[in-house]
Design a protein around this motif. Sequence first.
Motif, PDB file in Angstrom:
ATOM      1  N   THR A 270       0.741  -1.199  -0.188  1.00  0.00           N
ATOM      2  CA  THR A 270       0.037   0.050   0.078  1.00  0.00           C
ATOM      3  C   THR A 270       0.955   1.323   0.144  1.00  0.00           C
ATOM      4  O   THR A 270       0.209   2.426  -0.059  1.00  0.00           O
ATOM      5  CB  THR A 270      -0.879  -0.064   1.108  1.00  0.00           C
ATOM      6  OG1 THR A 270      -0.094  -0.096   2.427  1.00  0.00           O
ATOM      7  CG2 THR A 270      -1.996  -0.971   1.236  1.00  0.00           C
ATOM      8  N   LYS A 271       2.075   1.017  -0.032  1.00  0.00           N
ATOM      9  CA  LYS A 271       2.894   2.324   0.101  1.00  0.00           C
ATOM     10  C   LYS A 271       3.023   3.568  -0.737  1.00  0.00           C
ATOM     11  O   LYS A 271       3.244   4.721  -0.526  1.00  0.00           O
ATOM     12  CB  LYS A 271       4.537   2.102   0.450  1.00  0.00           C
ATOM     13  CG  LYS A 271       5.003   1.414  -0.962  1.00  0.00           C
ATOM     14  CD  LYS A 271       6.812   1.059  -0.678  1.00  0.00           C
ATOM     15  CE  LYS A 271       7.018   0.529  -1.824  1.00  0.00           C
ATOM     16  NZ  LYS A 271       8.333  -0.147  -1.900  1.00  0.00           N
ATOM     17  N   ASN A 272       2.478   3.298  -2.035  1.00  0.00           N
ATOM     18  CA  ASN A 272       2.149   4.126  -3.103  1.00  0.00           C
ATOM     19  C   ASN A 272       0.973   5.157  -2.805  1.00  0.00           C
ATOM     20  O   ASN A 272       0.777   5.867  -3.494  1.00  0.00           O
ATOM     21  CB  ASN A 272       2.385   3.753  -4.424  1.00  0.00           C
ATOM     22  CG  ASN A 272       3.920   3.049  -4.674  1.00  0.00           C
ATOM     23  OD1 ASN A 272       4.657   3.263  -3.936  1.00  0.00           O
ATOM     24  ND2 ASN A 272       3.662   1.784  -5.375  1.00  0.00           N
ATOM     25  N   ASN A 273       0.148   4.903  -1.912  1.00  0.00           N
ATOM     26  CA  ASN A 273      -0.967   5.712  -1.736  1.00  0.00           C
ATOM     27  C   ASN A 273      -0.792   6.712  -1.195  1.00  0.00           C
ATOM     28  O   ASN A 273      -1.663   7.549  -0.934  1.00  0.00           O
ATOM     29  CB  ASN A 273      -2.113   4.789  -1.190  1.00  0.00           C
ATOM     30  CG  ASN A 273      -2.579   3.497  -1.991  1.00  0.00           C
ATOM     31  OD1 ASN A 273      -3.260   3.891  -2.808  1.00  0.00           O
ATOM     32  ND2 ASN A 273      -2.363   2.334  -1.504  1.00  0.00           N
ATOM     33  N   TYR A 274       0.343   7.101  -0.550  1.00  0.00           N
ATOM     34  CA  TYR A 274       0.346   8.297   0.344  1.00  0.00           C
ATOM     35  C   TYR A 274       1.467   9.221   0.191  1.00  0.00           C
ATOM     36  O   TYR A 274       2.028   9.770   1.299  1.00  0.00           O
ATOM     37  CB  TYR A 274       0.752   7.602   1.908  1.00  0.00           C
ATOM     38  CG  TYR A 274      -0.073   6.488   2.275  1.00  0.00           C
ATOM     39  CD1 TYR A 274      -1.557   6.652   2.376  1.00  0.00           C
ATOM     40  CD2 TYR A 274       0.401   5.162   2.607  1.00  0.00           C
ATOM     41  CE1 TYR A 274      -2.280   5.766   2.912  1.00  0.00           C
ATOM     42  CE2 TYR A 274      -0.544   4.191   2.847  1.00  0.00           C
ATOM     43  CZ  TYR A 274      -1.939   4.291   2.872  1.00  0.00           C
ATOM     44  OH  TYR A 274      -2.707   3.311   3.366  1.00  0.00           O
ATOM     45  N   GLY A 284       6.760  -3.836   5.481  1.00  0.00           N
ATOM     46  CA  GLY A 284       6.799  -5.242   5.053  1.00  0.00           C
ATOM     47  C   GLY A 284       5.537  -5.505   4.559  1.00  0.00           C
ATOM     48  O   GLY A 284       4.688  -4.938   4.473  1.00  0.00           O
ATOM     49  N   SER A 285       5.535  -6.776   3.809  1.00  0.00           N
ATOM     50  CA  SER A 285       4.376  -7.230   3.078  1.00  0.00           C
ATOM     51  C   SER A 285       3.303  -7.692   4.122  1.00  0.00           C
ATOM     52  O   SER A 285       3.729  -8.238   5.276  1.00  0.00           O
ATOM     53  CB  SER A 285       4.731  -8.523   2.327  1.00  0.00           C
ATOM     54  OG  SER A 285       3.608  -9.212   2.009  1.00  0.00           O
ATOM     55  N   LYS A 286       2.323  -7.309   3.808  1.00  0.00           N
ATOM     56  CA  LYS A 286       1.027  -7.841   4.729  1.00  0.00           C
ATOM     57  C   LYS A 286       0.967  -9.278   5.027  1.00  0.00           C
ATOM     58  O   LYS A 286       0.295  -9.851   6.143  1.00  0.00           O
ATOM     59  CB  LYS A 286      -0.443  -6.958   4.508  1.00  0.00           C
ATOM     60  CG  LYS A 286      -0.867  -7.752   3.140  1.00  0.00           C
ATOM     61  CD  LYS A 286      -2.367  -7.153   2.881  1.00  0.00           C
ATOM     62  CE  LYS A 286      -3.432  -7.542   1.936  1.00  0.00           C
ATOM     63  NZ  LYS A 286      -2.966  -8.637   0.788  1.00  0.00           N
TER      64      LYS A 286
END
Length: 337
Positions: A270-274, A284-286
């Motif tokens: 999700t890191k590219n949403n913020y 890390g990966s969920k």
Amino acid sequence: MKNKNFEKKSFQKAANIIEKGEIVAFPTETVYGLGANVFDIKAVKKIFETKGRPSDNPLIVHISNISELEQLVDNIPKEAEILMKKFWPGSLTLIFFKSKLVPKIVSAGGNTVGVRMPDNKIAKEFIKKCGVPIAAPSANISGRPSPTSAEHVFTDFGDKVFILDGGSCKVGLESTVLDLTVKPFQVLRPGGISFEELKKVLKNIELHPALFNKKLPNKLKSPGMKYKHYSPEAKIILFSEKKMIENIQKIIIKYKKENKKVGVISTKETKNNYDLADLVLDIGSKNDLEKTARNLFKIFREFDEHKVDIILSETFSDKGIGFATMNRLRKAADNIF
Ligand code: TXA
Ligand code: MG
């Protein structure tokens, strides 16, 4: 970071410091500990003073060999043998009725003692060299996130304590604390060994009710439960799963308008949403719950270094070690959205 008090494999030197009645920071597989000879009341007092730890919060005693257990505890229930066989050395602290030999300062005046055998070569070698069990809380200033590297310990205490450097901790969250003095046995703190793993070995185990809500019960079994713990300097807001990304995006905008420095704890996915946040740290990966556990305290400290005002955090799975990760996040959080 150059510092003469920051050494690898200086077991003898560390043991000499313990023998002189001083304290030593040492690595374990969970987090770094700040240790003293369990039988040396003055030395144990130094741990409380150095950390700024309230005196009503007992310390865990670390052993390197099972033969050291008998002198510390009153009796060893047969279920304990099963647990020790399966999980020691490892991230499981067992609470027993204490023996007379354990000083009151260690048990914070109570009649029980927590013991564990760490699964870390340096820790075991160090304890063995000391020749006595080592009482040790996590090696952080009280209230700060537990240290998962020698650098973290140095950030909190500088030259004040000798640090045995063992690199980064493999687990990254503290041990599971299991109380064997009540029936059914109770998990007081989730940690490195998950509840599911414990249940596979023994049926008669439950989670302490306080672990299910943020409201504090009147009578606390583990004094550590009542303190706001593990916190970075910044305020933390946790976002539950429903519309999580959207809600975090909205709150970033709100705080940016107030000129706040905003950090986000995201997953790899999700890191590219913020983009509008000042600092996004990917935990890390969920799907990799071991990794999210290992990274949490490191990330808390990284936000501190960057002096963010507010941390908006995603929530992660409560399964396995994820329950311990979420427990630390919930304890550190000021608010849940
Ligand atoms: O992984 C760990 O457990 C690390 C490493 C260094 O071993 N140690 C650690 O210690 O996290 P500390 O002091 O930061 O946390 C110990 C927790 C506290 O919440 C304390 O209240 C609880 O364990 N505890 C210790 N002795 C207890 C006892 N006799 N009865 C109930 N709770 C106890
Ligand atoms: Mg601690």
